[in-house]
Write a protein that holds these residues in place. Structure first.
Motif, PDB file in Angstrom:
ATOM      1  N   UNK A  73      15.951  31.787  28.113  1.00  0.00           N
ATOM      2  CA  UNK A  73      15.681  30.430  27.619  1.00  0.00           C
ATOM      3  C   UNK A  73      16.769  29.988  26.642  1.00  0.00           C
ATOM      4  N   UNK A  74      17.250  30.912  25.830  1.00  0.00           N
ATOM      5  CA  UNK A  74      18.279  30.581  24.847  1.00  0.00           C
ATOM      6  C   UNK A  74      19.534  30.004  25.496  1.00  0.00           C
ATOM      7  N   UNK A  75      19.814  30.432  26.692  1.00  0.00           N
ATOM      8  CA  UNK A  75      21.008  29.961  27.388  1.00  0.00           C
ATOM      9  C   UNK A  75      20.971  28.449  27.603  1.00  0.00           C
ATOM     10  N   UNK A  76      19.779  27.885  27.711  1.00  0.00           N
ATOM     11  CA  UNK A  76      19.647  26.458  27.982  1.00  0.00           C
ATOM     12  C   UNK A  76      19.431  25.606  26.740  1.00  0.00           C
ATOM     13  N   UNK A  77      19.277  26.221  25.581  1.00  0.00           N
ATOM     14  CA  UNK A  77      19.131  25.437  24.353  1.00  0.00           C
ATOM     15  C   UNK A  77      20.494  24.885  23.943  1.00  0.00           C
ATOM     16  N   UNK A  78      20.507  23.639  23.532  1.00  0.00           N
ATOM     17  CA  UNK A  78      21.758  22.983  23.141  1.00  0.00           C
ATOM     18  C   UNK A  78      22.259  23.527  21.807  1.00  0.00           C
ATOM     19  N   UNK A  79      21.365  23.696  20.874  1.00  0.00           N
ATOM     20  CA  UNK A  79      21.659  24.250  19.547  1.00  0.00           C
ATOM     21  C   UNK A  79      20.615  25.311  19.248  1.00  0.00           C
ATOM     22  N   UNK A  80      20.964  26.248  18.401  1.00  0.00           N
ATOM     23  CA  UNK A  80      19.997  27.225  17.927  1.00  0.00           C
ATOM     24  C   UNK A  80      19.557  28.198  19.006  1.00  0.00           C
ATOM     25  N   UNK A 118      10.996  22.985  23.135  1.00  0.00           N
ATOM     26  CA  UNK A 118       9.537  23.134  23.160  1.00  0.00           C
ATOM     27  C   UNK A 118       8.930  22.326  24.298  1.00  0.00           C
ATOM     28  N   UNK A 119       9.462  21.134  24.538  1.00  0.00           N
ATOM     29  CA  UNK A 119       8.947  20.323  25.641  1.00  0.00           C
ATOM     30  C   UNK A 119       9.140  21.038  26.968  1.00  0.00           C
ATOM     31  N   UNK A 120      10.273  21.700  27.110  1.00  0.00           N
ATOM     32  CA  UNK A 120      10.574  22.373  28.370  1.00  0.00           C
ATOM     33  C   UNK A 120       9.878  23.721  28.500  1.00  0.00           C
ATOM     34  N   UNK A 121       9.748  24.462  27.400  1.00  0.00           N
ATOM     35  CA  UNK A 121       9.311  25.853  27.487  1.00  0.00           C
ATOM     36  C   UNK A 121       7.977  26.184  26.833  1.00  0.00           C
ATOM     37  N   UNK A 122       7.301  25.225  26.238  1.00  0.00           N
ATOM     38  CA  UNK A 122       6.060  25.541  25.502  1.00  0.00           C
ATOM     39  C   UNK A 122       5.068  26.326  26.352  1.00  0.00           C
ATOM     40  N   UNK A 123       4.793  25.850  27.548  1.00  0.00           N
ATOM     41  CA  UNK A 123       3.846  26.539  28.420  1.00  0.00           C
ATOM     42  C   UNK A 123       4.300  27.940  28.770  1.00  0.00           C
TER      43      UNK A 123
END
Length: 131
Positions: A73-80, A118-123
């Motif tokens: 998931x981290x690979x797709x985060x823009x920041x952080x 969070x919108x993309x990965x919360x579930x």
């Protein structure tokens, strides 16, 4: 209050983040904006960096697959990134930025990265922690 902390307070206001705690001596604030998925996010000026952290969840499933999925998931985060605290009991969103050349777009990008993540990965995050 130094210039960097003043700048962070200004950016926080511009993004309509509600300050729920402010420590001018430590140059630390805690902010929330439930509409953006921001809940008790800690923003700490530790010259020369700005540290931004928000608890995502307490770890119930400490399997290797859980942590492997977090890394993906981290690979797709823009920041952080989604990180694990030192005690290995919590998943936290964390980003660090340089205070000396911090601009509004960079600060906003960090906040938006969490909101979008969070919108993309919360579930998926909740499901991973329960497996």
């Amino acid at each position: 209050m130094n210039e960097y902390f003043k700048k962070v307070l200004d950016y926080t206001s511009r993004l309509t983040l509600d300050i729920t705690h402010q420590d001018n001596t430590e140059e630390l604030i805690v902010v929330s904006n439930e509409d953006k998925g921001i809940h008790q996010m800690v923003i700490d000026c530790e010259y020369p960096i700005l540290i931004i952290e928000q608890l995502i969840y307490k770890i119930e499933n400490s399997s290797g697959d859980h942590f492997l999925q977090l890394l993906k998931m981290n690979r797709n985060l823009i920041h952080g990134a989604f990180v694990i605290d030192e005690k290995e009991t919590q998943v936290i969103y964390r980003d660090t930025l340089q205070l000396e050349n911090l601009d509004f777009n960079e600060f906003e990008g960090t906040i938006n990265a969490l909101t979008l993540g969070l919108a993309e990965y919360a579930g998926k995050l909740l499901k991973l922690n329960q497996q």
